[in-house]
Write an enzyme that holds these catalytic residues in place. Structure first.
Site, short mmCIF file in Angstrom:
data_model
loop_
_atom_site.label_atom_id
_atom_site.label_comp_id
_atom_site.label_asym_id
_atom_site.label_seq_id
_atom_site.Cartn_x
_atom_site.Cartn_y
_atom_site.Cartn_z
N GLY A 268 0.79 -1.23 0.00
CA GLY A 268 0.00 0.00 0.00
C GLY A 268 0.82 1.27 0.00
O GLY A 268 0.27 2.36 0.22
N ARG A 313 2.68 -1.33 -6.15
CA ARG A 313 2.76 -0.05 -6.86
C ARG A 313 4.14 0.60 -6.70
O ARG A 313 4.69 1.16 -7.64
CB ARG A 313 1.70 0.88 -6.26
CG ARG A 313 1.63 2.27 -6.84
CD ARG A 313 0.74 3.16 -5.96
NE ARG A 313 -0.43 2.46 -5.50
CZ ARG A 313 -1.58 2.39 -6.16
NH1 ARG A 313 -1.72 3.03 -7.28
NH2 ARG A 313 -2.60 1.71 -5.68
N ARG A 349 -7.57 3.97 -14.19
CA ARG A 349 -7.45 4.53 -12.84
C ARG A 349 -8.08 5.92 -12.67
O ARG A 349 -8.72 6.16 -11.64
CB ARG A 349 -5.99 4.52 -12.38
CG ARG A 349 -5.41 3.10 -12.36
CD ARG A 349 -4.05 3.04 -11.70
NE ARG A 349 -4.14 3.34 -10.31
CZ ARG A 349 -3.77 4.48 -9.77
NH1 ARG A 349 -3.26 5.44 -10.51
NH2 ARG A 349 -3.91 4.67 -8.50
N CYS A 380 -15.58 5.62 -25.82
CA CYS A 380 -16.91 6.23 -25.93
C CYS A 380 -17.49 6.63 -24.57
O CYS A 380 -18.59 6.18 -24.22
CB CYS A 380 -17.83 5.26 -26.65
SG CYS A 380 -17.20 4.82 -28.25
#
Ligand SMILES: Cc1ncc(COP(=O)(O)O)c(C=O)c1O
Length: 453
Positions: A268, A313, A349, A380
């Site tokens: 995290g 991450r 994201r 779209c």
């Protein structure tokens, strides 16, 4: 003002501190440099060259940045296991880099697990997660001999034990919820009660699950696990988690006479998406959490468990740069939109979490004055926005290449084929060379799945 030649973040080793002592938060890989003919180079390769060679959109992974980031955690926590969370980005090469850097691997499906195992990653260094593991996930884990399976709920205990062959023992951890709210968006806050993951510490549920696990001879409960959420910039939540989990370890010891050798505090760790965003420094984490863990364990007379952390991450994100080609520039309703050849299909994201990115031209120098633009995708939906209100050269035009940093995590792993736009390829850069890691998803790939009349 030459917008396109604005220098990239100064090269700094990941995890280092800025002059003020505040956590450094580079958005570009440390290898980012102005390219000789204008634009930007990463890993010694001009990004415009990559766009020409592999087409756009394309994701560029800086191998050295991945390795340096993996090493930063290993160096900060020499006595701990660092398990890269493969959900951030996984490919055969990524698995090899992580393996060579001595990390463990966190997977959460049979797919991720099989890819890792077939790439030669040692199964005993793999941790399997999942709030709803399918029979296929569990069977693959047991067949391949993963090191740990993280139990997410009480109902899973007997089911898993029943699948472990007679005479064997599967090492497991129990995921607990310490009641700590942390993370950049409600969708990624997993440390609080009332969401789908784990077993709450409060109310005795976790203790009950521990008791059940200890009663299963085919399961070896090695410790507790928690994962508070994602993109957590401060260390306070981790400190609170330790303060809530260690007393639980003490209660287990008092009641069952068992002390666990391991404690997994999850991942995290925040990265910078835009200049100035705060990011976690592994050394500060190691000092702060290591000393809190020691303090709490001493307080309860417990031995210090071996720590595991699960950065995803933090390792993959800043190593990745997404490249797009501008398809149109349009001013409407008082706003200027630069539309590119990718979008929410390769980076969901912004639409999912409202994340803001930075972006810069990657291929040429411009002396045109800057102009505020919003970079949008080709899909779209009006919500198909990649970077809102960013400063770009006023002469930006179709054909220009744009680079979005901090794109290595949770982009491609969450990508879709929306509008039947194939998922982009991944190219690795290192030492002035680029090579293809993952090829582009073609129309034939997509068509071949459609087997109906
Ligand atoms: C159990 C677990 N560990 C680690 C991670 C990695 O999180 P991050 O990439 O934010 O470090 C996740 C992300 O969802 C997770 O669910």
């Amino acid at each position: 003002m030459a917008m396109s030649t604005a220098p990239a973040s100064p090269a700094r080793p990941p995890g280092s501190s800025g002059p003020s002592g505040a956590p450094a938060a580079p958005v570009w890989p440390a290898s980012a440099r102005e390219a000789p003919g204008g634009g930007l180079a990463v890993g010694g390769v001009p990004l415009a060259e990559i766009a020409d060679r592999f087409g756009t959109p394309v994701y560029v992974m800086d191998e050295d940045e991945v390795r340096a980031r993996a090493r930063a955690w290993r160096t900060a926590l020499p006595g701990a296991d660092v398990a890269y969370a493969g959900k951030a980005f996984l490919s055969r090469s990524m698995i090899r880099w992580i393996e060579e850097e001595g990390l463990c691997l966190d997977v959460c499906s049979a797919g991720e697990l099989e890819l890792a195992a077939h790439s030669g990653f040692p199964a005993e260094r793999i941790v399997l997660h999942g709030n709803a593991k399918s029979p296929q996930d569990v069977r693959a884990a047991l067949r391949l001999g993963v090191g740990r399976i993280v139990i997410d709920g009480t109902g899973e205990i007997a089911r898993l034990a029943a699948l472990v062959p007679p005479g064997a023992r599967q090492r497991v951890l129990l995921r607990v919820v310490p009641g700590v709210s942390a993370g950049a968006h409600a969708a990624v806050r997993t440390g609080v009660e009332g969401q789908k993951f784990g077993v709450p510490v409060a109310g005795g549920e976790a203790e009950e699950a521990v008791e059940r696990l200890l009663g299963q001879p085919r399961l070896e409960l090695a410790g507790l696990h928690c994962h508070l959420g994602s993109q957590i910039a401060g260390l306070g939540p981790y400190v609170t988690a330790v303060r809530r989990i260690v007393p639980l370890l003490a209660r287990v010891r008092d009641r069952h006479g068992v002390t666990f050798p391991e404690l997994d505090l999850g991942g995290g760790f925040a990265i910078a998406y835009r200049e100035g965003d705060p990011a976690v420094d592994p050394r500060t984490y190691a000092e702060r959490i290591g000393s809190e863990l020691a303090l709490q364990c001493d307080r309860f007379g417990l031995p210090r468990p071996r720590l595991t952390v699960e950065p995803g991450r933090w390792i993959a994100g800043p190593a990745g740069v997404a490249l797009y080609r501008v398809l149109s520039v349009k001013t409407t309703g008082g706003r200027t939109f630069a539309a590119v050849d990718g979008g929410m299909s390769d980076n969901p994201r912004p639409a999912l979490y409202g994340v803001r990115y930075t972006v810069r031209p990657a291929g040429r120098t411009s002396a045109a004055p800057g102009r505020t633009m919003t970079v949008v995708g080709r899909h779209c939906e009006a919500g198909d926005v990649l970077a809102e209100d960013v400063e770009l050269p006023g002469d930006l035009r179709p054909g220009d290449v744009l680079a979005v940093p901090a794109s290595g995590a949770y982009h491609l792993s969450m990508a879709s084929a929306y509008n039947l736009v194939g998922r982009p390829p991944v190219a690795a850069v290192s030492g002035g060379r680029a090579r293809l890691l993952v090829r582009r998803e073609t129309l034939d790939d997509l068509r071949s799945r459609d087997v109906g009349e």
